[in-house]
Design a protein around this motif. Structure first.
Motif, PDB file in Angstrom:
ATOM      1  N   GLN A   1      58.619  26.357  39.994  1.00 41.53           N
ATOM      2  CA  GLN A   1      58.718  25.578  41.227  1.00 41.53           C
ATOM      3  C   GLN A   1      57.794  26.451  42.224  1.00 41.53           C
ATOM      4  OE1 GLN A   1      60.059  22.889  41.483  1.00 41.53           O
ATOM      5  NE2 GLN A   1      59.790  22.202  43.395  1.00 41.53           N
ATOM      6  N   VAL A   2      56.977  25.657  43.053  1.00 45.00           N
ATOM      7  CA  VAL A   2      56.123  26.293  43.792  1.00 45.00           C
ATOM      8  C   VAL A   2      56.468  25.566  45.276  1.00 45.00           C
ATOM      9  CG1 VAL A   2      53.726  26.720  44.850  1.00 45.00           C
ATOM     10  CG2 VAL A   2      54.402  27.018  42.503  1.00 45.00           C
ATOM     11  N   GLN A   3      56.521  26.404  46.351  1.00 45.62           N
ATOM     12  CA  GLN A   3      56.728  25.944  47.662  1.00 45.62           C
ATOM     13  C   GLN A   3      55.405  26.364  48.523  1.00 45.62           C
ATOM     14  OE1 GLN A   3      59.402  28.069  46.688  1.00 45.62           O
ATOM     15  NE2 GLN A   3      59.932  26.234  45.832  1.00 45.62           N
ATOM     16  N   LEU A   4      54.820  25.301  49.233  1.00 43.44           N
ATOM     17  CA  LEU A   4      53.695  25.475  49.979  1.00 43.44           C
ATOM     18  C   LEU A   4      53.900  25.284  51.225  1.00 43.44           C
ATOM     19  CD1 LEU A   4      50.860  24.045  47.458  1.00 43.44           C
ATOM     20  CD2 LEU A   4      51.580  26.439  47.843  1.00 43.44           C
ATOM     21  N   VAL A   5      53.667  26.027  52.394  1.00 43.86           N
ATOM     22  CA  VAL A   5      54.012  25.606  53.712  1.00 43.86           C
ATOM     23  C   VAL A   5      52.855  25.787  54.522  1.00 43.86           C
ATOM     24  CG1 VAL A   5      55.380  26.059  55.758  1.00 43.86           C
ATOM     25  CG2 VAL A   5      56.342  26.163  53.300  1.00 43.86           C
ATOM     26  N   GLU A   6      52.361  24.597  55.156  1.00 45.14           N
ATOM     27  CA  GLU A   6      51.131  24.657  56.033  1.00 45.14           C
ATOM     28  C   GLU A   6      51.674  24.915  57.446  1.00 45.14           C
ATOM     29  OE1 GLU A   6      50.436  21.189  53.170  1.00 45.14           O
ATOM     30  OE2 GLU A   6      52.020  22.005  54.322  1.00 45.14           O
ATOM     31  N   SER A   7      50.730  25.740  58.174  1.00 46.80           N
ATOM     32  CA  SER A   7      50.884  25.796  59.657  1.00 46.80           C
ATOM     33  C   SER A   7      49.555  25.783  60.193  1.00 46.80           C
ATOM     34  CB  SER A   7      51.694  27.034  59.734  1.00 46.80           C
ATOM     35  OG  SER A   7      50.986  28.182  59.414  1.00 46.80           O
ATOM     36  N   GLY A   8      49.366  25.750  61.597  1.00 44.66           N
ATOM     37  CA  GLY A   8      48.165  26.134  62.255  1.00 44.66           C
ATOM     38  C   GLY A   8      47.587  24.658  62.772  1.00 44.66           C
ATOM     39  N   GLY A   9      48.129  23.596  62.739  1.00 46.19           N
ATOM     40  CA  GLY A   9      47.613  22.290  63.021  1.00 46.19           C
ATOM     41  C   GLY A   9      47.931  22.292  64.629  1.00 46.19           C
ATOM     42  N   GLY A  10      47.564  21.103  65.457  1.00 45.69           N
ATOM     43  CA  GLY A  10      47.692  21.157  66.571  1.00 45.69           C
ATOM     44  C   GLY A  10      46.590  19.877  67.207  1.00 45.69           C
ATOM     45  N   LEU A  11      47.029  19.947  68.517  1.00 44.35           N
ATOM     46  CA  LEU A  11      46.020  18.953  69.461  1.00 44.35           C
ATOM     47  C   LEU A  11      44.994  19.926  70.088  1.00 44.35           C
ATOM     48  CD1 LEU A  11      45.270  16.177  70.596  1.00 44.35           C
ATOM     49  CD2 LEU A  11      46.925  16.902  72.366  1.00 44.35           C
ATOM     50  N   VAL A  12      43.530  19.351  69.715  1.00 44.83           N
ATOM     51  CA  VAL A  12      42.457  20.171  70.498  1.00 44.83           C
ATOM     52  C   VAL A  12      41.232  19.435  70.727  1.00 44.83           C
ATOM     53  CG1 VAL A  12      42.711  22.361  68.746  1.00 44.83           C
ATOM     54  CG2 VAL A  12      41.150  20.615  68.044  1.00 44.83           C
ATOM     55  N   HIS A  13      40.545  19.756  71.534  1.00 49.01           N
ATOM     56  CA  HIS A  13      39.399  18.956  71.913  1.00 49.01           C
ATOM     57  C   HIS A  13      38.051  19.042  70.939  1.00 49.01           C
ATOM     58  CE1 HIS A  13      40.776  17.604  75.799  1.00 49.01           C
ATOM     59  NE2 HIS A  13      41.269  18.968  76.151  1.00 49.01           N
ATOM     60  N   ALA A  14      37.352  17.830  70.923  1.00 48.39           N
ATOM     61  CA  ALA A  14      36.157  18.108  70.220  1.00 48.39           C
ATOM     62  C   ALA A  14      35.553  19.292  70.418  1.00 48.39           C
ATOM     63  CB  ALA A  14      35.231  16.848  70.141  1.00 48.39           C
ATOM     64  N   GLY A  15      34.953  20.014  69.384  1.00 45.89           N
ATOM     65  CA  GLY A  15      34.004  21.233  69.483  1.00 45.89           C
ATOM     66  C   GLY A  15      34.913  22.408  69.348  1.00 45.89           C
ATOM     67  N   ALA A  16      36.180  22.263  69.474  1.00 46.91           N
ATOM     68  CA  ALA A  16      37.016  23.378  69.177  1.00 46.91           C
ATOM     69  C   ALA A  16      37.397  23.934  67.790  1.00 46.91           C
ATOM     70  CB  ALA A  16      38.488  23.164  69.792  1.00 46.91           C
ATOM     71  N   SER A  17      38.040  24.956  67.731  1.00 48.64           N
ATOM     72  CA  SER A  17      38.327  25.419  66.437  1.00 48.64           C
ATOM     73  C   SER A  17      39.579  25.503  65.994  1.00 48.64           C
ATOM     74  CB  SER A  17      37.613  27.033  65.953  1.00 48.64           C
ATOM     75  OG  SER A  17      36.070  26.867  66.001  1.00 48.64           O
ATOM     76  N   LEU A  18      40.120  25.632  64.740  1.00 50.38           N
ATOM     77  CA  LEU A  18      41.426  25.767  64.217  1.00 50.38           C
ATOM     78  C   LEU A  18      41.313  26.504  63.051  1.00 50.38           C
ATOM     79  CD1 LEU A  18      43.558  22.251  65.042  1.00 50.38           C
ATOM     80  CD2 LEU A  18      43.707  24.299  65.917  1.00 50.38           C
ATOM     81  N   ARG A  19      42.474  27.405  62.887  1.00 49.89           N
ATOM     82  CA  ARG A  19      42.560  27.655  61.411  1.00 49.89           C
ATOM     83  C   ARG A  19      44.121  27.480  60.752  1.00 49.89           C
ATOM     84  NH1 ARG A  19      42.771  34.176  58.889  1.00 49.89           N
ATOM     85  NH2 ARG A  19      44.838  34.127  59.905  1.00 49.89           N
ATOM     86  N   LEU A  20      43.901  26.694  59.773  1.00 52.97           N
ATOM     87  CA  LEU A  20      44.978  26.409  59.007  1.00 52.97           C
ATOM     88  C   LEU A  20      45.413  27.415  58.095  1.00 52.97           C
ATOM     89  CD1 LEU A  20      44.250  22.587  58.132  1.00 52.97           C
ATOM     90  CD2 LEU A  20      45.214  23.766  60.243  1.00 52.97           C
ATOM     91  N   SER A  21      46.804  27.440  57.927  1.00 56.64           N
ATOM     92  CA  SER A  21      47.340  28.497  56.857  1.00 56.64           C
ATOM     93  C   SER A  21      48.103  27.814  55.877  1.00 56.64           C
ATOM     94  CB  SER A  21      47.953  29.499  57.564  1.00 56.64           C
ATOM     95  OG  SER A  21      47.115  30.401  58.255  1.00 56.64           O
ATOM     96  N   CYS A  22      48.294  28.202  54.646  1.00 57.33           N
ATOM     97  CA  CYS A  22      49.034  27.776  53.805  1.00 57.33           C
ATOM     98  C   CYS A  22      49.932  29.133  52.958  1.00 57.33           C
ATOM     99  CB  CYS A  22      48.637  26.908  52.548  1.00 57.33           C
ATOM    100  SG  CYS A  22      49.573  26.343  51.319  1.00 57.33           S
ATOM    101  N   ALA A  23      51.352  29.035  53.102  1.00 57.48           N
ATOM    102  CA  ALA A  23      51.817  30.110  52.589  1.00 57.48           C
ATOM    103  C   ALA A  23      52.637  29.647  51.493  1.00 57.48           C
ATOM    104  CB  ALA A  23      52.960  30.760  53.701  1.00 57.48           C
ATOM    105  N   ALA A  24      52.487  30.209  50.253  1.00 61.16           N
ATOM    106  CA  ALA A  24      52.777  29.975  48.955  1.00 61.16           C
ATOM    107  C   ALA A  24      54.124  31.033  48.769  1.00 61.16           C
ATOM    108  CB  ALA A  24      51.988  30.173  47.759  1.00 61.16           C
ATOM    109  N   SER A  25      55.270  30.228  48.063  1.00 59.81           N
ATOM    110  CA  SER A  25      56.233  31.081  47.389  1.00 59.81           C
ATOM    111  C   SER A  25      56.714  30.495  46.272  1.00 59.81           C
ATOM    112  CB  SER A  25      57.474  31.335  48.360  1.00 59.81           C
ATOM    113  OG  SER A  25      57.793  29.837  48.863  1.00 59.81           O
ATOM    114  N   GLY A  26      57.501  31.147  45.483  1.00 56.46           N
ATOM    115  CA  GLY A  26      58.143  30.741  44.206  1.00 56.46           C
ATOM    116  C   GLY A  26      57.527  31.110  42.965  1.00 56.46           C
TER     117      GLY A  26
END
Length: 122
Positions: A1-26
């Motif tokens: 069994q694998v659990q994947l949990v994403e984070s880092g999303g949000g509301l931004v304006h065009a041209g901005a940057s975001l970094r998404l993360s995915c932490a795995a466990s199990g």
């Protein structure tokens, strides 16, 4: 069994940057290719990027080449998606995927996260 949990999303304006993360466990995912998909409202889930188990090979959808970058930290069992120069059309729920591969001309995966929402305003 694998659990994947994403984070880092949000509301931004065009041209901005975001970094998404995915932490795995199990399970240690260092032997598996991993990737990101996204799904916009009313649209089928689509492939975004993939990275090999070693981290030495990456693949991107044409729509994100040059402004998204996928990477992984095996020691932390974590996958990342750096998104630069975001556009309104990048708005979607982004899903982390493990054991990703091509099958029948499509990208498929054995395990999925719950998703993190990214909204890009114009």
């Amino acid at each position: 069994q694998v659990q994947l949990v994403e984070s880092g999303g949000g509301l931004v304006h065009a041209g901005a940057s975001l970094r998404l993360s995915c932490a795995a466990s199990g399970r240690t995912l260092s032997d598996y290719s991993m990737g990101w998909f996204r799904q916009a409202p009313g649209v089928e889930r689509e492939f975004v990027a993939a990275i090999s188990w070693s981290g030495g090979t990456t693949d991107y959808a044409d729509s994100v080449k040059g402004h998204f970058a996928i990477s992984r930290d095996k020691a932390k069992n974590t996958l990342y998606l750096q998104m630069n120069s975001l556009k309104p059309e990048d708005t979607a729920i982004y899903y982390c995927a493990a054991s990703i591969r091509r099958a029948g001309g499509k990208w498929v995966s054995d395990w999925w996260g719950q998703g993190t929402k990214v909204t890009v305003s114009s």
